[in-house]
Design a protein around this motif. Sequence first.
Motif, PDB file in Angstrom:
ATOM      1  N   PRO A   1       7.023   3.891 -10.060  1.00 41.07           N
ATOM      2  CA  PRO A   1       6.283   4.906  -9.947  1.00 41.07           C
ATOM      3  C   PRO A   1       6.141   6.269 -10.843  1.00 41.07           C
ATOM      4  O   PRO A   1       5.127   6.853 -10.928  1.00 41.07           O
ATOM      5  CB  PRO A   1       6.887   5.438  -8.355  1.00 41.07           C
ATOM      6  CG  PRO A   1       7.427   4.009  -7.855  1.00 41.07           C
ATOM      7  CD  PRO A   1       7.979   3.410  -8.989  1.00 41.07           C
ATOM      8  N   ALA A   2       7.405   6.427 -11.016  1.00 40.20           N
ATOM      9  CA  ALA A   2       7.514   7.633 -12.162  1.00 40.20           C
ATOM     10  C   ALA A   2       6.809   7.367 -13.415  1.00 40.20           C
ATOM     11  O   ALA A   2       6.105   8.214 -13.724  1.00 40.20           O
ATOM     12  CB  ALA A   2       8.980   7.851 -12.629  1.00 40.20           C
ATOM     13  N   GLY A   3       6.744   6.550 -14.177  1.00 42.01           N
ATOM     14  CA  GLY A   3       6.023   5.711 -15.222  1.00 42.01           C
ATOM     15  C   GLY A   3       4.594   6.124 -14.898  1.00 42.01           C
ATOM     16  O   GLY A   3       3.546   6.696 -15.604  1.00 42.01           O
ATOM     17  N   ALA A   4       3.993   5.441 -13.839  1.00 41.02           N
ATOM     18  CA  ALA A   4       2.648   5.587 -13.322  1.00 41.02           C
ATOM     19  C   ALA A   4       2.154   6.971 -13.239  1.00 41.02           C
ATOM     20  O   ALA A   4       1.379   7.426 -13.493  1.00 41.02           O
ATOM     21  CB  ALA A   4       2.610   4.726 -12.040  1.00 41.02           C
ATOM     22  N   TRP A   5       3.097   7.802 -12.415  1.00 38.01           N
ATOM     23  CA  TRP A   5       2.625   9.007 -12.048  1.00 38.01           C
ATOM     24  C   TRP A   5       2.727  10.042 -13.361  1.00 38.01           C
ATOM     25  O   TRP A   5       1.727  10.661 -13.890  1.00 38.01           O
ATOM     26  CB  TRP A   5       4.115   9.728 -11.385  1.00 38.01           C
ATOM     27  CG  TRP A   5       3.610  11.056 -10.587  1.00 38.01           C
ATOM     28  CD1 TRP A   5       2.459  12.012 -10.976  1.00 38.01           C
ATOM     29  CD2 TRP A   5       4.389  11.781  -9.867  1.00 38.01           C
ATOM     30  NE1 TRP A   5       2.669  12.934 -10.177  1.00 38.01           N
ATOM     31  CE2 TRP A   5       3.879  13.086  -9.677  1.00 38.01           C
ATOM     32  CE3 TRP A   5       5.746  11.600  -9.459  1.00 38.01           C
ATOM     33  CZ2 TRP A   5       4.431  14.015  -8.805  1.00 38.01           C
ATOM     34  CZ3 TRP A   5       6.409  12.926  -8.522  1.00 38.01           C
ATOM     35  CH2 TRP A   5       5.396  13.767  -8.166  1.00 38.01           C
TER      36      TRP A   5
END
Length: 591
Positions: free
Chosen positions: A62-66
Motif C-alpha cells: 500500500p505504501a508503494g501504491a500510495w
Amino acid sequence: MREVREAFSRFWPLTRGDRRWLVAIVGCVVVAALAETASILLFAELTDNALEAGSLAAFWGPAGAWLAVAALGASVGYLGNSLATWTAERFVLRLRAKVFRHVQDLPPHFFQQHRQGDLVERLTGDVEAIEQMVVSGVVGTASAAFSAVFYSAAALWLRWDLALATFVLAPLFLLAARRFAGRIKEAATDERVADGAITSVVEESLGNVVLTQAYNRRGDEEKRLDREARAWMRASVRGARLSEMYEQFVEVVETFCVLAVIGLGVWEISADRMTLGQLLAFAAFIGYLYPPVRNLGQLGLTLTAATAGAHRLNEILDAEPAVTDPADPVRAWPVRGWVSVHGAGFRYPGAARDSLTDVSLTASPGELVVVTGPSGAGKSTLAKLLLRFYDPSAGVLCLDGVPLTDVPLHFLRENIALLPQETLILHGTVRENIVCGRPGAGDEEIEAAAVAAAAHDFVAALPHGYDTLIAPGTAALSGGQLKRIAIARAMLRAAPVLILDEPTAGLDSMAARRVVQPLRRLMSGRTTIMITHDLSLAPDADRILVVDGGRLVESGTHQELLAREGIYARLAGPYDQEALPAANPAGLLSV
C-alpha cells in the motif's frame, strides 16, 4: 444569477481556440481528484492492515501504491495548474485587446464623458475580474464538482448511511453563499468605481503638476486623493468583512460536520461495525468533501462580484462608434485633393444646439483655405467631420467628389494628414515619433522630413540623435521643437490633403516664427485647410472663411475681408497691417 449567466454568455465566445485546453485542464482535474480519492483509500488499508496489525510486510504494498498515486496526482496537478494559468492569461490578453480595439473606434465625446483613469481601471482590473468568471470560474467549478462527486461516492461506498447523514448539512454552504452574494456584489461594484477614481485623481494630478504647484493646490489634491482613497477603503473593508464572515461561518459548519462524523464513528467502532481505518478514511472523505462544496459557494460569490466588472466593461463595449466603414466602399484611387463641403450641419450628442449649420466650402489641390472665427464658433468641428470622427447630421462632405461616407476610413485617413492643436508626442524615440506618419519609411526619408521641418539640426544634437527617447511634456525639447517633430511626421505622411488645427497654438512669437517656414514647406502642393486664430499667415491664403455661431458668415481674400470691416476685420485688428507679410501665394509654395 441571471446577471452572471448574461455576463458569462457574452464573454464565453472569447475562449474559442482555447476550449481544447480547457477540456485538457478538466481532465487533469479529474485525474487529480481520483488520485486523491485513491490515496485516502490506501491510507485506510495501511491503517487496518499495517498499523493496527503492526505488520511491516503489509506496509510496503500500500505504501508503494500510495507514493505512485501521489506522484501521479502531483504531476497531473502541476500540468493542469500551469495550463490553467496559461489559458487564463491568453483569455485576458484577448479580452483586453478586444476592449482596447473597440475603445479606439469610439468618438471624441466618449472620452470627454469618462475619466481616463477610470477607463484604465476597466482595461486592467475589470478585465481580470471577467477572467475569474469565465476561465478560472469554469476550472474552479469543474475541480470542486468532480472532487465533491468522487469524495461523496467514496464516502457512500464506505458507509452509505453515515454519508447520507452528513450530506444533510452540505446545502448550508450554498445557502450561506446566496445570502452573502448581493452584499458582496454591491461592495465589489463600489470598490471598482473607487479604484477608477483613485487612478483618475493620480493621473490628473501628475498631468497638472505645474498647475498644482503654481496655484498652491497641493493640499486640495491631497484631499481629493484622500476622499477617493477612503471611499475605496470603505468598500474594500466591507467586501473583506463579508467574505471573512462567510469563511468563518462555513468553517464552523464544517468543523461541526467532521466532529459529528467522528462521534458517529466512535459509536460504530464500539459496536464493532466499523474499523479504525474505515473511520479515518470516512472522516478524511468528509473533511475533503466540504472544502469543494464550500468552494462552490465561494465561487458563486466570486462570480457575483465579477458581474460588477462585466457591467463596467459592457458600458464600453455597448458604446457605439460614431462612424463605421461603408458597407459597399469605393475602390482606392489616386487622390488629387479636391475637398468640398455642401450644406453641412452637425450637433454633438447631448448638445443643446448645432455646432455647424449649413456650411459649404471648396478647396482645390494646392490651395490654402484659412478658417477662422471666434472661439466656440465650430471651426474644429469641421476638422472632425473631414476626418470622419463624426458624420454630419445634414449635408455631405466629399473628397475628389466622392462622399466621405463611401470612402473606407483607413484610406480616407491615409490621404488626409492632421496637425492637431495639441502637439501629440508618443513615448518613444524621435525616430518612432516621426515614422508613425508613414510606418516602414527608411532612415533617409525620416531625416529628409526632419530637414524639411527644420528639426534635423536640433535632433542631431541630442545625446542619441534620432534614437533619443522623448515623451509628452518632455523637458529635453521646447514646445516649438516638438511642434517641428510633429510637422516632420506630417511631411513624411505626404497626404494630398492637410488639416492644420491651430498650428501655432501654445508657442511664443519667436517659436511661432520658427515653425512658419516648415509649415509653408508642409503646405506646398497640398490642399490645406488651416483652422486658426493666428492670422499672421492669412494674407497668404487663397481664401479665408469666417465661421460664427456654427455658420459661414464671411468668405474672401485677406484684402477683401478687411475692406468689408466685418468680423474678420475685427479679428485681424490685433495684427498690425504693416507687420503682416504681403499676400504671396508663390512664396507660400516655395521650398
